[in-house]
Design a protein around this motif. Sequence first.
Motif, PDB file in Angstrom:
ATOM      1  N   THR A   1       0.850  -1.189   0.000  1.00 49.42           N
ATOM      2  CA  THR A   1       0.000   0.000   0.000  1.00 49.42           C
ATOM      3  C   THR A   1       0.883   1.236   0.000  1.00 49.42           C
ATOM      4  O   THR A   1       2.105   1.142   0.067  1.00 49.42           O
ATOM      5  CB  THR A   1      -0.880   0.055   1.258  1.00 49.42           C
ATOM      6  OG1 THR A   1      -0.021   0.244   2.398  1.00 49.42           O
ATOM      7  CG2 THR A   1      -1.695  -1.206   1.425  1.00 49.42           C
ATOM      8  N   LEU A   2       0.254   2.384  -0.038  1.00 45.60           N
ATOM      9  CA  LEU A   2       0.969   3.663  -0.002  1.00 45.60           C
ATOM     10  C   LEU A   2       1.823   3.781   1.257  1.00 45.60           C
ATOM     11  O   LEU A   2       2.807   4.513   1.284  1.00 45.60           O
ATOM     12  CB  LEU A   2      -0.068   4.797  -0.039  1.00 45.60           C
ATOM     13  CG  LEU A   2       0.335   6.111  -0.682  1.00 45.60           C
ATOM     14  CD1 LEU A   2       0.830   5.886  -2.094  1.00 45.60           C
ATOM     15  CD2 LEU A   2      -0.843   7.075  -0.699  1.00 45.60           C
ATOM     16  N   TYR A   3       1.436   3.084   2.309  1.00 50.56           N
ATOM     17  CA  TYR A   3       2.178   3.176   3.566  1.00 50.56           C
ATOM     18  C   TYR A   3       2.998   1.914   3.819  1.00 50.56           C
ATOM     19  O   TYR A   3       3.343   1.600   4.950  1.00 50.56           O
ATOM     20  CB  TYR A   3       1.221   3.498   4.722  1.00 50.56           C
ATOM     21  CG  TYR A   3       0.515   4.811   4.458  1.00 50.56           C
ATOM     22  CD1 TYR A   3       1.102   6.019   4.808  1.00 50.56           C
ATOM     23  CD2 TYR A   3      -0.698   4.830   3.762  1.00 50.56           C
ATOM     24  CE1 TYR A   3       0.487   7.220   4.493  1.00 50.56           C
ATOM     25  CE2 TYR A   3      -1.324   6.028   3.450  1.00 50.56           C
ATOM     26  CZ  TYR A   3      -0.721   7.219   3.813  1.00 50.56           C
ATOM     27  OH  TYR A   3      -1.314   8.406   3.492  1.00 50.56           O
ATOM     28  N   ASP A   4       3.229   1.183   2.723  1.00 48.86           N
ATOM     29  CA  ASP A   4       4.129   0.026   2.700  1.00 48.86           C
ATOM     30  C   ASP A   4       3.602  -1.244   3.368  1.00 48.86           C
ATOM     31  O   ASP A   4       4.357  -2.199   3.554  1.00 48.86           O
ATOM     32  CB  ASP A   4       5.505   0.385   3.301  1.00 48.86           C
ATOM     33  CG  ASP A   4       6.269   1.328   2.384  1.00 48.86           C
ATOM     34  OD1 ASP A   4       6.033   1.274   1.155  1.00 48.86           O
ATOM     35  OD2 ASP A   4       7.067   2.136   2.892  1.00 48.86           O
ATOM     36  N   ARG A   5       2.339  -1.232   3.763  1.00 51.04           N
ATOM     37  CA  ARG A   5       1.776  -2.493   4.237  1.00 51.04           C
ATOM     38  C   ARG A   5       1.879  -3.501   3.101  1.00 51.04           C
ATOM     39  O   ARG A   5       1.633  -3.174   1.940  1.00 51.04           O
ATOM     40  CB  ARG A   5       0.309  -2.311   4.617  1.00 51.04           C
ATOM     41  CG  ARG A   5      -0.343  -3.604   5.114  1.00 51.04           C
ATOM     42  CD  ARG A   5      -1.858  -3.460   5.212  1.00 51.04           C
ATOM     43  NE  ARG A   5      -2.233  -2.383   6.106  1.00 51.04           N
ATOM     44  CZ  ARG A   5      -2.289  -2.480   7.432  1.00 51.04           C
ATOM     45  NH1 ARG A   5      -2.015  -3.634   7.998  1.00 51.04           N
ATOM     46  NH2 ARG A   5      -2.635  -1.454   8.162  1.00 51.04           N
ATOM     47  N   LYS A   6       2.253  -4.737   3.455  1.00 51.92           N
ATOM     48  CA  LYS A   6       2.442  -5.761   2.426  1.00 51.92           C
ATOM     49  C   LYS A   6       1.256  -6.699   2.344  1.00 51.92           C
ATOM     50  O   LYS A   6       0.630  -6.998   3.351  1.00 51.92           O
ATOM     51  CB  LYS A   6       3.656  -6.615   2.805  1.00 51.92           C
ATOM     52  CG  LYS A   6       4.890  -6.324   2.014  1.00 51.92           C
ATOM     53  CD  LYS A   6       6.056  -7.056   2.628  1.00 51.92           C
ATOM     54  CE  LYS A   6       6.219  -8.461   2.047  1.00 51.92           C
ATOM     55  NZ  LYS A   6       7.496  -9.063   2.484  1.00 51.92           N
ATOM     56  N   ARG A   7       0.987  -7.154   1.162  1.00 54.33           N
ATOM     57  CA  ARG A   7       0.087  -8.296   1.040  1.00 54.33           C
ATOM     58  C   ARG A   7       0.716  -9.281   0.075  1.00 54.33           C
ATOM     59  O   ARG A   7       0.985  -8.942  -1.089  1.00 54.33           O
ATOM     60  CB  ARG A   7      -1.278  -7.861   0.505  1.00 54.33           C
ATOM     61  CG  ARG A   7      -2.052  -9.033  -0.082  1.00 54.33           C
ATOM     62  CD  ARG A   7      -3.454  -9.140   0.415  1.00 54.33           C
ATOM     63  NE  ARG A   7      -4.037 -10.445   0.173  1.00 54.33           N
ATOM     64  CZ  ARG A   7      -5.263 -10.630  -0.287  1.00 54.33           C
ATOM     65  NH1 ARG A   7      -6.022  -9.588  -0.561  1.00 54.33           N
ATOM     66  NH2 ARG A   7      -5.748 -11.834  -0.453  1.00 54.33           N
ATOM     67  N   THR A   8       0.945 -10.481   0.527  1.00 54.09           N
ATOM     68  CA  THR A   8       1.479 -11.489  -0.376  1.00 54.09           C
ATOM     69  C   THR A   8       0.361 -11.946  -1.297  1.00 54.09           C
ATOM     70  O   THR A   8      -0.787 -12.097  -0.878  1.00 54.09           O
ATOM     71  CB  THR A   8       2.032 -12.693   0.399  1.00 54.09           C
ATOM     72  OG1 THR A   8       1.043 -13.083   1.344  1.00 54.09           O
ATOM     73  CG2 THR A   8       3.296 -12.348   1.136  1.00 54.09           C
ATOM     74  N   ILE A   9       0.713 -12.124  -2.555  1.00 47.59           N
ATOM     75  CA  ILE A   9      -0.277 -12.535  -3.546  1.00 47.59           C
ATOM     76  C   ILE A   9       0.069 -13.940  -4.024  1.00 47.59           C
ATOM     77  O   ILE A   9       0.960 -14.138  -4.843  1.00 47.59           O
ATOM     78  CB  ILE A   9      -0.299 -11.560  -4.747  1.00 47.59           C
ATOM     79  CG1 ILE A   9      -0.518 -10.120  -4.280  1.00 47.59           C
ATOM     80  CG2 ILE A   9      -1.358 -11.980  -5.751  1.00 47.59           C
ATOM     81  CD1 ILE A   9      -1.887  -9.823  -3.724  1.00 47.59           C
ATOM     82  N   ASP A  10      -0.632 -14.906  -3.470  1.00 46.94           N
ATOM     83  CA  ASP A  10      -0.395 -16.291  -3.881  1.00 46.94           C
ATOM     84  C   ASP A  10      -1.037 -16.540  -5.242  1.00 46.94           C
ATOM     85  O   ASP A  10      -2.066 -15.956  -5.559  1.00 46.94           O
ATOM     86  CB  ASP A  10      -0.993 -17.254  -2.845  1.00 46.94           C
ATOM     87  CG  ASP A  10      -0.234 -17.202  -1.529  1.00 46.94           C
ATOM     88  OD1 ASP A  10       0.976 -16.890  -1.579  1.00 46.94           O
ATOM     89  OD2 ASP A  10      -0.849 -17.448  -0.482  1.00 46.94           O
ATOM     90  N   GLY A  11      -0.429 -17.378  -5.991  1.00 50.93           N
ATOM     91  CA  GLY A  11      -1.060 -17.824  -7.235  1.00 50.93           C
ATOM     92  C   GLY A  11      -0.859 -16.906  -8.423  1.00 50.93           C
ATOM     93  O   GLY A  11      -1.329 -17.193  -9.511  1.00 50.93           O
TER      94      GLY A  11
END
Length: 694
Positions: free
Chosen positions: A583-593
Amino acid sequence: METTEGLDSQRQAELESALEKILKVIDTVSITTEEFKIIEKKIGENFSEKKKKEEKKEEDKDTEILEKKKLKRSNIVDLDGIKKLKSEIKKSAQVALFANESGIVFITDKGSRYVSLNPSALITTEITLDALKPLFQLDTPYVVYGYKKLLKSGIDPKNIKCDIFIGNYLLTNHTKEEFEDLVMDRDGEILKTQSEILKERSIKKMNLEEMHEFLEARAKFLYRSGDKFLEELKADKLKKIYNIEMDLVKVLYKMEEEGILIDLDYFKEYQAELAVKLDEIIPQIKAEVKKGVEHNLNMMELTEGEIRESLLQLGKLNYKKKSEYTVYEQKIEEADLEELLNNQLVFNIASPKQLGIVLFQLMKLSKVKKESVGVEVLEVLRDRDGEMIAENILEYRKLAKLQSTYVEALPKLIDENSRLHTTFNQTGTATGRLSSSNPNLQNIPVKTPEGIKIRQGFVAKDGYKLLAIDYSQIELRVLAEISKDETLILAYEQDKDLHDLTARKLFSLSEDEEVSREKRSLAKIVNFSIIYGKTAFGLSSELKISLGEAKEYISRYFSQYPGVKALETKIIEEAKHDGFVRTLYDRKRTIDGINSSNKNIVKQAERMAVNSVIQGTAADILKIVMVELNKKLEGREDIKMNLQVHDELIFEVKEEKIKEYAKLIKNIMETTVKLDHVKLKANVAMGYNWSEAK
DNA sequence: CGGTCACGC
DNA sequence: GCGTGACCG
């Protein structure tokens, strides 16, 4: 057996079946009431004696273990030992703490210390949390797991060094991680899991040693992991969002404690109203079934035998017990047609299976999608075939939903002041949003008039009003910000209605042409599809248009907002390359697949990637603003923050101060977070209840 | 305990 | 797209 309070359903069932057996035996002897009372008394005496013996045995066992193994007695802190523990903590570079209802384990630089809070656990003096307060007022940094939960149980260390619960969420983005999984994941150390232990002995009966061991293993993990987590967060650019989350913990805790007032009498009234409406619909539905069956009989499309057969099928679903079903079977075989239609046409409208039998076997309605009775199917039956029953079933479902999920459920959860306390889960979503449960106050109805009535039951206390301030289209503004799409940015600069604008773009309308309501609402749906990354297929079914048309809308949208298209491409590329998005504030979300060989999985992952950035950034903004608001409003008794519903905040404010606060909060919401290309806009609403505050 | 449905953003 | 929860079988 009348009183069932305090028993869970499984235990209740056990007791009931036991009683059944007892009664059966008694039946064969045929005894008088007086005799029964005597037996009852005897059973009671024996029972409590037996229980006492059992408890004594447990205690003996605990004592035995304690005596035999001389269980690290020095590690068990009693009332006198608290002072010693305090000085030990004071000298310690850090402390780790793990607690549950029965006790707390502290790990200091000197070692493990156990405080039992369980009065039955053989500690001569019962230690209350109050006695432990001095331990938490020290400056020594504490490593904990779930700060909010600790706050809830009265534990509030002054200096939290690291909350592994939050840290782990940000690092791994796992939403349902159990502590045990986390430890095994990190250390490979096999802990006896809580559920394993529970299989052996209930947590209440866990003896001192077992409880100590259980808590200690967890606390030790915290002790050795604190620094590691902080380093990892820093290395992964997550320190900023971590600090926001940590500041937010206490804000959420306060909101949960504060709760929100509901008008119990109002809910009772509405409950009765719904009950009446449901009572009216049910016979209507049954009458329509009867009419349909009679019609089919007359037209020779249905035989009496078929009716009996269908009724038996329904009976099988309705009567689980064989004995009951046998009685029913008899009835169906013996009853005449009149009786069958008038009294034996019993089915559960809420059961898709039963409804299927009724609609397609008895009424012989034309099947739309096998025997499915979902909304789409019922809507087709209603709109295409003009089936009143479909409309009534839809209405029934809506009312039943309102009744069971809200009107009946909410009053059960109030405290002595009629206030509802939700739990905000800070680690429950993949995107960074909060979730709310027990009750979920983030899905209180708002769309239909019937649903809005639920909101009327959420009120402010005497002399106060509710203040609700929501962001105007925060996700679309975030989209404008990070895509830098010129058209979007310009639109927000000029404070244009974005759905209106999209309608103009999609239908090539000129400036002075009016946008029809239909076109605007279609454009609105398309705008949302973009944010949600909806497929052409999803869009086509929502708008009830062809796949081709849906594709056409989406491609037009992208050609009109080229920046958005470019952003999506960029996000997807990043996700493919890194395996995660930020996100804009560097929160991560791993994207599987995202790199799967399955095309559908890839497409889904792509939509996830795009949605996460937008939804997650909006979530970050809300969190930052909530922390800021808390700073400004902390300690004030004339205003409390009660709820967050993703893009909306609800406050309870003293009536005479409400305009002042509305202005203040609107300003904080619009200016705390400064985006480079668009302004954030907040809308103020207020009223004596949540539906007025709109 | 998983599937379906319905509620929110 | 992201959630929670009620209900059924």
